[in-house]
Design a protein around this motif. Structure first.
Motif, short mmCIF file in Angstrom:
data_model
loop_
_atom_site.label_atom_id
_atom_site.label_comp_id
_atom_site.label_asym_id
_atom_site.label_seq_id
_atom_site.Cartn_x
_atom_site.Cartn_y
_atom_site.Cartn_z
N ASN A 156 -14.94 5.57 -8.75
CA ASN A 156 -13.90 6.23 -9.53
C ASN A 156 -13.05 7.10 -8.63
O ASN A 156 -13.55 7.67 -7.66
N GLY A 157 -11.79 7.22 -8.95
CA GLY A 157 -10.88 8.07 -8.19
C GLY A 157 -9.46 7.85 -8.69
O GLY A 157 -9.24 7.36 -9.79
N ASN A 158 -8.51 8.21 -7.86
CA ASN A 158 -7.10 8.02 -8.19
C ASN A 158 -6.44 7.42 -6.97
O ASN A 158 -6.02 8.12 -6.06
N TYR A 159 -6.35 6.10 -6.94
CA TYR A 159 -5.88 5.37 -5.78
C TYR A 159 -4.55 4.69 -6.07
O TYR A 159 -4.41 4.01 -7.09
N GLU A 160 -3.60 4.83 -5.16
CA GLU A 160 -2.31 4.17 -5.30
C GLU A 160 -2.48 2.68 -5.04
O GLU A 160 -3.24 2.27 -4.17
N LEU A 161 -1.76 1.87 -5.80
CA LEU A 161 -1.78 0.43 -5.59
C LEU A 161 -1.13 0.10 -4.25
O LEU A 161 -0.16 0.73 -3.86
N PRO A 162 -1.64 -0.92 -3.56
CA PRO A 162 -0.96 -1.39 -2.35
C PRO A 162 0.46 -1.86 -2.70
O PRO A 162 0.70 -2.34 -3.81
N LEU A 163 1.36 -1.75 -1.77
CA LEU A 163 2.76 -2.11 -1.99
C LEU A 163 2.90 -3.51 -2.57
O LEU A 163 3.68 -3.74 -3.49
N TYR A 164 2.15 -4.46 -2.07
CA TYR A 164 2.23 -5.85 -2.53
C TYR A 164 2.01 -5.95 -4.04
O TYR A 164 2.68 -6.73 -4.72
N LEU A 221 14.51 -9.03 -1.64
CA LEU A 221 13.11 -8.61 -1.63
C LEU A 221 12.85 -7.60 -0.51
O LEU A 221 12.14 -6.61 -0.71
N ILE A 222 13.44 -7.82 0.64
CA ILE A 222 13.30 -6.86 1.75
C ILE A 222 13.84 -5.49 1.32
O ILE A 222 13.21 -4.46 1.57
N GLU A 223 14.99 -5.47 0.67
CA GLU A 223 15.58 -4.21 0.21
C GLU A 223 14.67 -3.52 -0.81
O GLU A 223 14.47 -2.31 -0.76
N LYS A 224 14.10 -4.30 -1.73
CA LYS A 224 13.19 -3.70 -2.72
C LYS A 224 11.96 -3.10 -2.04
O LYS A 224 11.54 -1.99 -2.38
N ILE A 225 11.42 -3.80 -1.06
CA ILE A 225 10.23 -3.29 -0.36
C ILE A 225 10.58 -2.02 0.41
O ILE A 225 9.79 -1.06 0.41
N LYS A 226 11.72 -1.99 1.04
CA LYS A 226 12.15 -0.77 1.76
C LYS A 226 12.24 0.41 0.80
O LYS A 226 11.80 1.51 1.10
N ASN A 227 12.79 0.16 -0.40
CA ASN A 227 12.91 1.23 -1.39
C ASN A 227 11.55 1.67 -1.91
O ASN A 227 11.34 2.87 -2.14
N LEU A 228 10.63 0.75 -2.10
CA LEU A 228 9.28 1.10 -2.56
C LEU A 228 8.55 1.93 -1.50
O LEU A 228 7.76 2.81 -1.85
N LYS A 229 8.78 1.65 -0.24
CA LYS A 229 8.11 2.38 0.84
C LYS A 229 8.55 3.83 0.91
O LYS A 229 7.81 4.68 1.37
N THR A 230 9.76 4.13 0.45
CA THR A 230 10.28 5.49 0.54
C THR A 230 9.92 6.33 -0.68
O THR A 230 10.18 7.51 -0.72
N ILE A 231 9.32 5.69 -1.69
CA ILE A 231 8.95 6.45 -2.92
C ILE A 231 7.64 7.16 -2.69
O ILE A 231 6.73 6.75 -2.12
#
Length: 89
Positions: A29-37, A79-89
């Motif tokens: 149990n914990g609070n883990y962020e989902l991997p970007l994928y 898709l590359i642009e979306k991933i770049k945006n997700l990485k900065t959140i």
């Protein structure tokens, strides 16, 4: 079953809070962020998998999907642009 990634109430990203071993029933149990994928939708995940399976060839992906290279390249760029945006959140 599709893994939910967006809160149905407030539309924020969901985190993983529990995992269980099917073999020995150990629970973590914990609070883990989902991997970007896993923050990508199913079509985007499939696109990345197809890119990998085509040895990184956009040309081969376009051929298999019966699309033009520029169309496939635009999908890749989006898709590359979306991933770049997700990485900065």
């Amino acid at each position: 079953m599709k893994l939910p990634i967006i809160c149905p109430s407030c539309e924020s990203s969901l985190n993983v809070s529990q995992m269980k071993c099917n073999n020995c029933s150990t629970e973590v149990n914990g609070n883990y962020e989902l991997p970007l994928y896993f923050k990508l939708n199913r079509d985007e995940q499939d696109f990345i998998l197809e890119f990998f399976l085509s040895s990184g060839s956009i040309k081969e992906m376009a051929k298999q999907a019966q699309l033009s290279y520029p169309t496939m390249r635009n999908q890749m760029d989006d898709l590359i642009e979306k991933i770049k945006n997700l990485k900065t959140i």
